[in-house]
Motif scaffolding. Structure first.
Motif, PDB file in Angstrom:
ATOM      1  N   ARG A  86       1.866   6.767   1.463  1.00 14.90           N
ATOM      2  CA  ARG A  86       0.637   6.156   1.974  1.00 14.90           C
ATOM      3  C   ARG A  86      -0.014   7.040   3.025  1.00 14.90           C
ATOM      4  O   ARG A  86      -1.226   7.258   3.018  1.00 14.90           O
ATOM      5  CB  ARG A  86       0.967   4.783   2.557  1.00 14.90           C
ATOM      6  CG  ARG A  86      -0.222   4.060   3.199  1.00 14.90           C
ATOM      7  CD  ARG A  86       0.173   2.653   3.611  1.00 14.90           C
ATOM      8  NE  ARG A  86       1.313   2.636   4.505  1.00 14.90           N
ATOM      9  CZ  ARG A  86       2.479   2.043   4.216  1.00 14.90           C
ATOM     10  NH1 ARG A  86       2.654   1.427   3.070  1.00 14.90           N
ATOM     11  NH2 ARG A  86       3.466   2.057   5.093  1.00 14.90           N
ATOM     12  N   ASP A 109      -9.332  -3.088  -5.252  1.00 16.02           N
ATOM     13  CA  ASP A 109      -9.725  -2.653  -3.909  1.00 16.02           C
ATOM     14  C   ASP A 109     -11.240  -2.452  -3.795  1.00 16.02           C
ATOM     15  O   ASP A 109     -11.771  -2.379  -2.682  1.00 16.02           O
ATOM     16  CB  ASP A 109      -9.009  -1.358  -3.533  1.00 16.02           C
ATOM     17  CG  ASP A 109      -7.531  -1.572  -3.254  1.00 16.02           C
ATOM     18  OD1 ASP A 109      -7.101  -2.742  -3.180  1.00 16.02           O
ATOM     19  OD2 ASP A 109      -6.791  -0.579  -3.113  1.00 16.02           O
ATOM     20  N   SER A 120       0.849  -1.189   0.000  1.00 17.35           N
ATOM     21  CA  SER A 120       0.000   0.000   0.000  1.00 17.35           C
ATOM     22  C   SER A 120       0.883   1.238   0.000  1.00 17.35           C
ATOM     23  O   SER A 120       1.798   1.365   0.806  1.00 17.35           O
ATOM     24  CB  SER A 120      -0.893   0.004   1.247  1.00 17.35           C
ATOM     25  OG  SER A 120      -1.634   1.196   1.332  1.00 17.35           O
ATOM     26  N   GLN A 130       6.737  -4.494   5.000  1.00 14.41           N
ATOM     27  CA  GLN A 130       6.847  -4.337   3.545  1.00 14.41           C
ATOM     28  C   GLN A 130       7.645  -5.454   2.885  1.00 14.41           C
ATOM     29  O   GLN A 130       7.260  -5.953   1.823  1.00 14.41           O
ATOM     30  CB  GLN A 130       7.454  -2.978   3.187  1.00 14.41           C
ATOM     31  CG  GLN A 130       7.603  -2.778   1.682  1.00 14.41           C
ATOM     32  CD  GLN A 130       7.763  -1.334   1.281  1.00 14.41           C
ATOM     33  OE1 GLN A 130       7.070  -0.462   1.816  1.00 14.41           O
ATOM     34  NE2 GLN A 130       8.667  -1.056   0.362  1.00 14.41           N
ATOM     35  N   ASP A 163      -5.811  -4.846   6.044  1.00 10.37           N
ATOM     36  CA  ASP A 163      -4.630  -5.307   5.327  1.00 10.37           C
ATOM     37  C   ASP A 163      -4.542  -6.833   5.292  1.00 10.37           C
ATOM     38  O   ASP A 163      -3.573  -7.385   4.778  1.00 10.37           O
ATOM     39  CB  ASP A 163      -3.366  -4.726   5.973  1.00 10.37           C
ATOM     40  CG  ASP A 163      -3.372  -3.212   5.933  1.00 10.37           C
ATOM     41  OD1 ASP A 163      -3.409  -2.663   4.819  1.00 10.37           O
ATOM     42  OD2 ASP A 163      -3.359  -2.576   7.002  1.00 10.37           O
ATOM     43  N   ILE A 217      -4.260  -3.715  -3.442  1.00  9.39           N
ATOM     44  CA  ILE A 217      -3.414  -4.172  -2.343  1.00  9.39           C
ATOM     45  C   ILE A 217      -3.307  -5.699  -2.280  1.00  9.39           C
ATOM     46  O   ILE A 217      -2.304  -6.238  -1.818  1.00  9.39           O
ATOM     47  CB  ILE A 217      -3.931  -3.598  -1.002  1.00  9.39           C
ATOM     48  CG1 ILE A 217      -2.944  -3.893   0.130  1.00  9.39           C
ATOM     49  CG2 ILE A 217      -5.311  -4.100  -0.679  1.00  9.39           C
ATOM     50  CD1 ILE A 217      -3.305  -3.222   1.435  1.00  9.39           C
TER      51      ILE A 217
END
Length: 203
Positions: free
Chosen positions: A143, A31, A12, A169, A57, A111
């Motif tokens: 972000r 999304d 993201s 990440q 997430d 994402i």
């Protein structure tokens, strides 16, 4: 198949949406296939300062089957009905028709985009799959500024989420690569996608 898909995955804030616009092909925004707030199957954050909030997430907050169905319909017929999702209100707020206008390629970005790659490859729908990556601090800042600008969540929640994603990440990128995505910078993905588009366009 009338068309094939270029998948843009990545953390993201890595710039997937902006990159998709720059490529210039029709865009399936994955999304938009998030579940709506109140769905009892939504996963929750279990630890940390944001414990108890929905974990947006986590792929379980998203409907893979609906995303794959829309992607497949686009490849087979050139058009599909897709949801419109309002992130600020955590819910779907309508539908729209995505029409490729006879084009041979489209972009799917989001994402959780990496989750569609194995299915797309198996079904012969995949033109390419890229994991867009940048330096973690660049991703964190982009972000955060985006989410604050769009009032996605209270600022403190966004900062805490951003720090958690910063630490995560590397895992996100490694997972996308494991599912078949090629790790690239935005400029590398742009050049490769435009080359695919040029090769697919009748002369």
């Amino acid at each position: 198949m009338r068309a094939r898909v270029i998948v843009l995955a990545g953390p993201s804030g890595a710039g997937k949406s902006r990159l998709a616009e720059r490529i210039g092909l029709p865009i399936l925004r994955l999304d938009d296939f998030y579940k709506s707030a109140g769905d009892p199957t939504l996963p929750l954050i279990r630890e940390g300062a944001n414990a108890g909030l929905v974990d947006w997430d986590d792929p379980r907050s998203w409907v893979l089957e609906d995303a794959v169905a829309a992607m497949t319909e686009l490849c087979r017929t050139g058009h599909a009905e897709v949801p419109i999702y309002d992130i600020a209100h955590d819910g779907r707020c309508g539908v729209r028709t995505l029409d490729l206008a006879g084009g041979p390629l489209f972009v799917a970005e989001g994402i959780f985009a990496q989750e569609v790659v194995p299915v797309a490859r198996e079904a012969g729908l995949l033109a390419a799959a890229y994991c867009v990556r940048q330096h973690p601090l660049v991703t964190f800042w982009r972000r955060l500024t985006r989410d604050l600008r769009e009032h996605r969540k209270p600022p403190l929640v966004l900062v805490r989420r951003g720090l958690a994603l910063l630490r995560d990440q590397r895992r996100v990128v490694d997972h996308a690569v494991a599912l078949g995505c090629v790790p690239v910078t935005p400029e590398e993905a742009l050049a490769a996608s435009r080359e695919l588009a040029a090769a697919a366009t009748p002369r």
